[in-house]
Design a protein around this motif. Structure first.
Motif, short mmCIF file in Angstrom:
data_model
loop_
_atom_site.label_atom_id
_atom_site.label_comp_id
_atom_site.label_asym_id
_atom_site.label_seq_id
_atom_site.Cartn_x
_atom_site.Cartn_y
_atom_site.Cartn_z
N LYS A 44 0.85 -1.18 0.00
CA LYS A 44 0.00 0.00 0.00
C LYS A 44 0.89 1.23 0.00
O LYS A 44 1.85 1.32 0.74
CB LYS A 44 -0.89 0.00 1.24
N ILE A 45 0.57 2.19 -0.85
CA ILE A 45 1.24 3.49 -0.83
C ILE A 45 0.16 4.48 -0.37
O ILE A 45 -0.13 4.56 0.81
CB ILE A 45 1.85 3.85 -2.20
N VAL A 46 -0.46 5.19 -1.28
CA VAL A 46 -1.63 6.01 -0.96
C VAL A 46 -2.87 5.15 -1.13
O VAL A 46 -3.76 5.12 -0.29
CB VAL A 46 -1.69 7.27 -1.86
N GLY A 47 -2.91 4.46 -2.26
CA GLY A 47 -4.00 3.54 -2.56
C GLY A 47 -3.55 2.12 -2.28
O GLY A 47 -2.39 1.86 -1.95
N PRO A 48 -4.46 1.18 -2.42
CA PRO A 48 -4.13 -0.23 -2.15
C PRO A 48 -3.13 -0.78 -3.15
O PRO A 48 -2.98 -0.26 -4.25
CB PRO A 48 -5.48 -0.94 -2.30
N SER A 49 -2.45 -1.85 -2.75
CA SER A 49 -1.57 -2.55 -3.69
C SER A 49 -2.41 -3.21 -4.76
O SER A 49 -3.59 -3.52 -4.55
CB SER A 49 -0.74 -3.60 -2.96
N GLY A 77 -14.36 5.86 -1.01
CA GLY A 77 -14.82 4.98 0.04
C GLY A 77 -14.57 3.50 -0.14
O GLY A 77 -14.87 2.73 0.76
N LYS A 78 -14.05 3.06 -1.25
CA LYS A 78 -13.80 1.63 -1.45
C LYS A 78 -12.60 1.13 -0.65
O LYS A 78 -12.55 -0.03 -0.27
CB LYS A 78 -13.57 1.32 -2.93
N TRP A 79 -11.62 2.02 -0.42
CA TRP A 79 -10.38 1.64 0.23
C TRP A 79 -10.01 2.61 1.34
O TRP A 79 -8.84 2.77 1.65
CB TRP A 79 -9.25 1.56 -0.79
N GLY A 80 -10.97 3.27 1.90
CA GLY A 80 -10.67 4.22 2.96
C GLY A 80 -11.08 5.63 2.59
O GLY A 80 -11.86 5.84 1.67
N ARG A 81 -10.54 6.58 3.32
CA ARG A 81 -10.97 7.97 3.17
C ARG A 81 -10.41 8.68 1.94
O ARG A 81 -11.00 9.64 1.46
CB ARG A 81 -10.56 8.78 4.40
N ILE A 82 -9.28 8.27 1.46
CA ILE A 82 -8.65 8.98 0.35
C ILE A 82 -9.26 8.51 -0.98
O ILE A 82 -9.19 7.33 -1.30
CB ILE A 82 -7.12 8.78 0.35
N PRO A 83 -9.87 9.43 -1.73
CA PRO A 83 -10.49 9.03 -3.00
C PRO A 83 -9.45 8.81 -4.09
O PRO A 83 -8.36 9.37 -4.06
CB PRO A 83 -11.38 10.22 -3.35
N MET A 84 -9.82 7.98 -5.05
CA MET A 84 -8.98 7.80 -6.23
C MET A 84 -9.46 8.82 -7.26
O MET A 84 -10.65 8.87 -7.56
CB MET A 84 -9.14 6.40 -6.80
#
Length: 106
Positions: A44-49, A77-84
């Motif tokens: 994981k960096i900012v988004g998921p691996s 919301g799929k992987w936390g608070r930070i949007p893609m």
């Protein structure tokens, strides 16, 4: 990066023709479009691996289409608070290549 490319290429070959993608081309697309700023193969960096994404969608027959939609339109919301962020300037073929690569090689 060389080992990532080699691993992705070998896994693409082993994954069968249903999801066969040009791993080298997909990695270049990921680089050119800033994907690797937020994602990596195994961590994981900012988004998921990419491995986490593939694991989450492994039983989803529509995984490639779902991922393509998230790449094109972004997601929240799929992987936390930070949007893609969305990638509206990418063409559909490149988006599909990235989505197939994620599912086939991770």
């Amino acid at each position: 990066m060389r080992s990532l490319l080699l691993s992705a290429s070998l896994l693409a070959l082993a994954s069968g023709s249903a999801h066969a993608v040009d791993a080298a081309a997909a990695i270049e697309l990921a680089k050119a479009n800033g994907c690797l700023s937020c994602h990596s193969s195994q961590e994981k960096i900012v988004g998921p691996s990419y491995a986490s994404v593939a694991a989450k969608y492994k039983d989803d027959k529509d995984a490639v289409a779902s991922l393509a939609q998230s790449i094109q339109n972004g997601s929240k919301g799929k992987w936390g608070r930070i949007p893609m962020p969305p990638h509206p300037s990418m063409n559909a073929a490149d988006i599909k290549t990235l989505a197939q690569w994620i599912m086939a090689t991770h």
